[in-house]
Design a protein around this motif. Structure first.
Motif, PDB file in Angstrom:
ATOM      1  N   ASP A  41     -30.488  12.391  56.073  1.00 50.03           N
ATOM      2  CA  ASP A  41     -29.873  12.340  57.325  1.00 50.03           C
ATOM      3  C   ASP A  41     -29.586  13.467  57.837  1.00 50.03           C
ATOM      4  OD1 ASP A  41     -27.836  11.732  55.716  1.00 50.03           O
ATOM      5  OD2 ASP A  41     -26.859  10.926  57.287  1.00 50.03           O
ATOM      6  N   ALA A  42     -28.969  14.518  57.063  1.00 49.29           N
ATOM      7  CA  ALA A  42     -28.382  15.673  57.097  1.00 49.29           C
ATOM      8  C   ALA A  42     -29.257  16.486  57.507  1.00 49.29           C
ATOM      9  CB  ALA A  42     -27.477  16.219  56.209  1.00 49.29           C
ATOM     10  N   MET A  43     -30.741  16.774  56.913  1.00 48.29           N
ATOM     11  CA  MET A  43     -31.784  17.467  57.285  1.00 48.29           C
ATOM     12  C   MET A  43     -32.359  17.021  58.504  1.00 48.29           C
ATOM     13  SD  MET A  43     -32.061  19.536  54.727  1.00 48.29           S
ATOM     14  CE  MET A  43     -33.905  20.206  55.221  1.00 48.29           C
ATOM     15  N   ASP A  44     -32.593  15.723  58.741  1.00 46.80           N
ATOM     16  CA  ASP A  44     -33.006  15.205  59.962  1.00 46.80           C
ATOM     17  C   ASP A  44     -32.186  15.844  61.199  1.00 46.80           C
ATOM     18  OD1 ASP A  44     -35.154  13.842  58.775  1.00 46.80           O
ATOM     19  OD2 ASP A  44     -34.185  11.912  58.822  1.00 46.80           O
ATOM     20  N   ARG A  45     -30.830  15.631  61.145  1.00 50.49           N
ATOM     21  CA  ARG A  45     -29.912  16.289  62.023  1.00 50.49           C
ATOM     22  C   ARG A  45     -30.139  17.799  62.207  1.00 50.49           C
ATOM     23  NH1 ARG A  45     -26.016  12.990  59.526  1.00 50.49           N
ATOM     24  NH2 ARG A  45     -24.881  14.938  58.859  1.00 50.49           N
ATOM     25  N   PHE A  46     -30.268  18.375  61.359  1.00 49.93           N
ATOM     26  CA  PHE A  46     -30.455  19.956  61.231  1.00 49.93           C
ATOM     27  C   PHE A  46     -31.995  20.125  61.952  1.00 49.93           C
ATOM     28  CE2 PHE A  46     -32.683  23.544  59.089  1.00 49.93           C
ATOM     29  CZ  PHE A  46     -31.745  24.743  59.521  1.00 49.93           C
ATOM     30  N   VAL A  47     -32.919  19.456  61.630  1.00 52.65           N
ATOM     31  CA  VAL A  47     -34.146  19.796  62.080  1.00 52.65           C
ATOM     32  C   VAL A  47     -34.022  19.598  63.816  1.00 52.65           C
ATOM     33  CG1 VAL A  47     -36.624  19.151  62.210  1.00 52.65           C
ATOM     34  CG2 VAL A  47     -35.692  19.433  60.123  1.00 52.65           C
ATOM     35  N   ALA A  48     -33.387  18.379  64.047  1.00 50.19           N
ATOM     36  CA  ALA A  48     -33.344  18.050  65.508  1.00 50.19           C
ATOM     37  C   ALA A  48     -32.462  19.246  66.116  1.00 50.19           C
ATOM     38  CB  ALA A  48     -32.702  16.836  65.753  1.00 50.19           C
ATOM     39  N   CYS A  49     -31.577  19.675  65.627  1.00 46.44           N
ATOM     40  CA  CYS A  49     -30.643  20.669  66.108  1.00 46.44           C
ATOM     41  C   CYS A  49     -31.655  22.090  66.385  1.00 46.44           C
ATOM     42  CB  CYS A  49     -29.494  21.197  65.515  1.00 46.44           C
ATOM     43  SG  CYS A  49     -28.246  19.852  65.689  1.00 46.44           S
ATOM     44  N   CYS A  50     -32.297  22.246  65.162  1.00 40.64           N
ATOM     45  CA  CYS A  50     -33.172  23.508  65.636  1.00 40.64           C
ATOM     46  C   CYS A  50     -34.175  23.504  66.555  1.00 40.64           C
ATOM     47  CB  CYS A  50     -33.987  23.996  64.062  1.00 40.64           C
ATOM     48  SG  CYS A  50     -32.807  24.397  62.822  1.00 40.64           S
ATOM     49  N   ASP A  51     -34.979  22.174  66.734  1.00 41.11           N
ATOM     50  CA  ASP A  51     -36.061  21.874  67.655  1.00 41.11           C
ATOM     51  C   ASP A  51     -35.175  22.233  69.054  1.00 41.11           C
ATOM     52  OD1 ASP A  51     -37.755  21.347  65.805  1.00 41.11           O
ATOM     53  OD2 ASP A  51     -37.473  19.157  66.255  1.00 41.11           O
ATOM     54  N   GLU A  52     -34.020  21.707  69.251  1.00 36.92           N
ATOM     55  CA  GLU A  52     -33.203  21.840  70.497  1.00 36.92           C
ATOM     56  C   GLU A  52     -32.985  23.230  70.742  1.00 36.92           C
ATOM     57  OE1 GLU A  52     -29.191  20.327  72.384  1.00 36.92           O
ATOM     58  OE2 GLU A  52     -30.032  19.110  70.990  1.00 36.92           O
ATOM     59  N   PHE A  53     -32.663  23.947  69.883  1.00 37.66           N
ATOM     60  CA  PHE A  53     -32.255  25.293  70.140  1.00 37.66           C
ATOM     61  C   PHE A  53     -33.266  26.139  70.533  1.00 37.66           C
ATOM     62  CE2 PHE A  53     -31.853  29.768  68.729  1.00 37.66           C
ATOM     63  CZ  PHE A  53     -30.881  30.261  69.238  1.00 37.66           C
ATOM     64  N   PHE A  54     -34.582  26.214  69.790  1.00 41.70           N
ATOM     65  CA  PHE A  54     -35.707  26.876  69.867  1.00 41.70           C
ATOM     66  C   PHE A  54     -36.443  26.459  71.118  1.00 41.70           C
ATOM     67  CE2 PHE A  54     -34.706  28.018  65.432  1.00 41.70           C
ATOM     68  CZ  PHE A  54     -34.740  29.472  65.516  1.00 41.70           C
ATOM     69  N   ALA A  55     -36.397  25.445  71.781  1.00 38.07           N
ATOM     70  CA  ALA A  55     -36.777  24.796  73.020  1.00 38.07           C
ATOM     71  C   ALA A  55     -36.064  25.478  74.289  1.00 38.07           C
ATOM     72  CB  ALA A  55     -36.681  23.419  73.044  1.00 38.07           C
ATOM     73  N   LEU A  56     -34.855  25.964  73.916  1.00 39.02           N
ATOM     74  CA  LEU A  56     -34.260  26.952  75.202  1.00 39.02           C
ATOM     75  C   LEU A  56     -34.787  27.866  75.694  1.00 39.02           C
ATOM     76  CD1 LEU A  56     -30.776  26.700  73.388  1.00 39.02           C
ATOM     77  CD2 LEU A  56     -31.355  25.436  75.370  1.00 39.02           C
ATOM     78  N   PRO A  57     -34.714  28.165  76.911  1.00 36.24           N
ATOM     79  CA  PRO A  57     -35.282  29.412  77.466  1.00 36.24           C
ATOM     80  C   PRO A  57     -34.928  30.601  76.691  1.00 36.24           C
ATOM     81  CG  PRO A  57     -34.290  28.192  79.133  1.00 36.24           C
ATOM     82  CD  PRO A  57     -33.774  27.459  77.890  1.00 36.24           C
ATOM     83  N   GLU A  58     -35.736  31.680  76.675  1.00 36.14           N
ATOM     84  CA  GLU A  58     -35.315  33.046  75.674  1.00 36.14           C
ATOM     85  C   GLU A  58     -34.170  33.363  76.099  1.00 36.14           C
ATOM     86  OE1 GLU A  58     -36.231  35.539  72.660  1.00 36.14           O
ATOM     87  OE2 GLU A  58     -37.076  33.633  73.217  1.00 36.14           O
ATOM     88  N   ALA A  59     -33.724  33.821  77.461  1.00 37.17           N
ATOM     89  CA  ALA A  59     -32.601  33.998  77.726  1.00 37.17           C
ATOM     90  C   ALA A  59     -31.204  33.442  77.230  1.00 37.17           C
ATOM     91  CB  ALA A  59     -32.248  34.050  79.381  1.00 37.17           C
ATOM     92  N   ASP A  60     -31.511  32.180  77.121  1.00 30.95           N
ATOM     93  CA  ASP A  60     -30.231  31.322  76.163  1.00 30.95           C
ATOM     94  C   ASP A  60     -30.146  31.349  74.858  1.00 30.95           C
ATOM     95  OD1 ASP A  60     -29.793  30.058  78.926  1.00 30.95           O
ATOM     96  OD2 ASP A  60     -30.694  28.469  78.397  1.00 30.95           O
ATOM     97  N   LYS A  61     -31.196  31.810  74.257  1.00 33.07           N
ATOM     98  CA  LYS A  61     -31.383  32.067  72.871  1.00 33.07           C
ATOM     99  C   LYS A  61     -30.906  33.430  72.695  1.00 33.07           C
ATOM    100  CE  LYS A  61     -35.688  30.832  72.328  1.00 33.07           C
ATOM    101  NZ  LYS A  61     -37.013  30.326  72.391  1.00 33.07           N
ATOM    102  N   LEU A  62     -31.137  34.271  73.439  1.00 38.00           N
ATOM    103  CA  LEU A  62     -30.638  35.644  73.314  1.00 38.00           C
ATOM    104  C   LEU A  62     -29.239  35.816  73.499  1.00 38.00           C
ATOM    105  CD1 LEU A  62     -33.452  37.640  75.080  1.00 38.00           C
ATOM    106  CD2 LEU A  62     -32.901  37.744  72.982  1.00 38.00           C
ATOM    107  N   ALA A  63     -28.586  34.905  74.173  1.00 35.72           N
ATOM    108  CA  ALA A  63     -27.122  35.184  74.347  1.00 35.72           C
ATOM    109  C   ALA A  63     -26.564  34.737  73.058  1.00 35.72           C
ATOM    110  CB  ALA A  63     -26.710  33.992  75.438  1.00 35.72           C
ATOM    111  N   CYS A  64     -27.237  34.073  72.175  1.00 32.53           N
ATOM    112  CA  CYS A  64     -26.430  33.851  70.640  1.00 32.53           C
ATOM    113  C   CYS A  64     -26.964  34.941  69.708  1.00 32.53           C
ATOM    114  CB  CYS A  64     -27.251  32.530  70.328  1.00 32.53           C
ATOM    115  SG  CYS A  64     -26.963  31.212  70.815  1.00 32.53           S
ATOM    116  N   ARG A  65     -27.514  35.938  70.090  1.00 29.40           N
ATOM    117  CA  ARG A  65     -27.840  37.233  69.270  1.00 29.40           C
ATOM    118  C   ARG A  65     -26.760  38.022  69.224  1.00 29.40           C
ATOM    119  NH1 ARG A  65     -32.794  40.854  70.906  1.00 29.40           N
ATOM    120  NH2 ARG A  65     -31.302  41.080  73.009  1.00 29.40           N
ATOM    121  N   LEU A  66     -26.339  38.579  68.028  1.00 26.82           N
ATOM    122  CA  LEU A  66     -25.142  39.197  67.620  1.00 26.82           C
ATOM    123  C   LEU A  66     -25.641  40.709  67.400  1.00 26.82           C
ATOM    124  CD1 LEU A  66     -23.714  36.741  65.199  1.00 26.82           C
ATOM    125  CD2 LEU A  66     -22.813  37.110  67.782  1.00 26.82           C
ATOM    126  N   PRO A  67     -24.655  41.506  67.525  1.00 26.25           N
ATOM    127  CA  PRO A  67     -25.173  43.081  67.332  1.00 26.25           C
ATOM    128  C   PRO A  67     -25.580  43.068  65.787  1.00 26.25           C
ATOM    129  CG  PRO A  67     -22.957  42.902  68.344  1.00 26.25           C
ATOM    130  CD  PRO A  67     -23.579  41.525  68.065  1.00 26.25           C
TER     131      PRO A  67
END
Length: 95
Positions: A41-67
């Motif tokens: 169940d923890a793996m399933d939640r993790f995969v769902a979160c990853c799917d949600e994150f990587f489905a975001l627009p690139e600009a939203d994902k780039l906002a999470c990029r750290l130096p």
């Protein structure tokens, strides 16, 4: 790659697993792990979160990029083609 041997009590198992991880990282740059003890169940939640994150627009994902840090280790989002590995010259986006 089955990690369950790590906890088997066999003193040679951790070294064998480490060698297999090293080989996979250099030859294929990909690991599929089992026997890690993380509940399904923890793996399933993790995969769902990853799917949600990587489905975001690139600009939203780039906002999470750290130096980049001086040692080159990534601790945030990386866009497509920003990183290289031992096995490939460009790595798809990742976290």
């Amino acid at each position: 790659m089955d990690l369950s041997g790590w906890w088997s009590g066999d003193p040679a198992a951790p070294e064998a697993i480490a060698a297999a991880v090293d080989r996979a990282c250099h030859e294929t740059d990909f690991l599929l792990l089992e026997g890690h003890g993380v509940p399904d169940d923890a793996m399933d939640r993790f995969v769902a979160c990853c799917d949600e994150f990587f489905a975001l627009p690139e600009a939203d994902k780039l906002a999470c990029r750290l130096p980049k840090v001086p040692d080159g280790n990534n601790i945030g989002y990386t866009a497509f083609g920003e990183e290289a590995s031992a096995a490939r010259t460009a790595v798809d986006h990742g976290w």
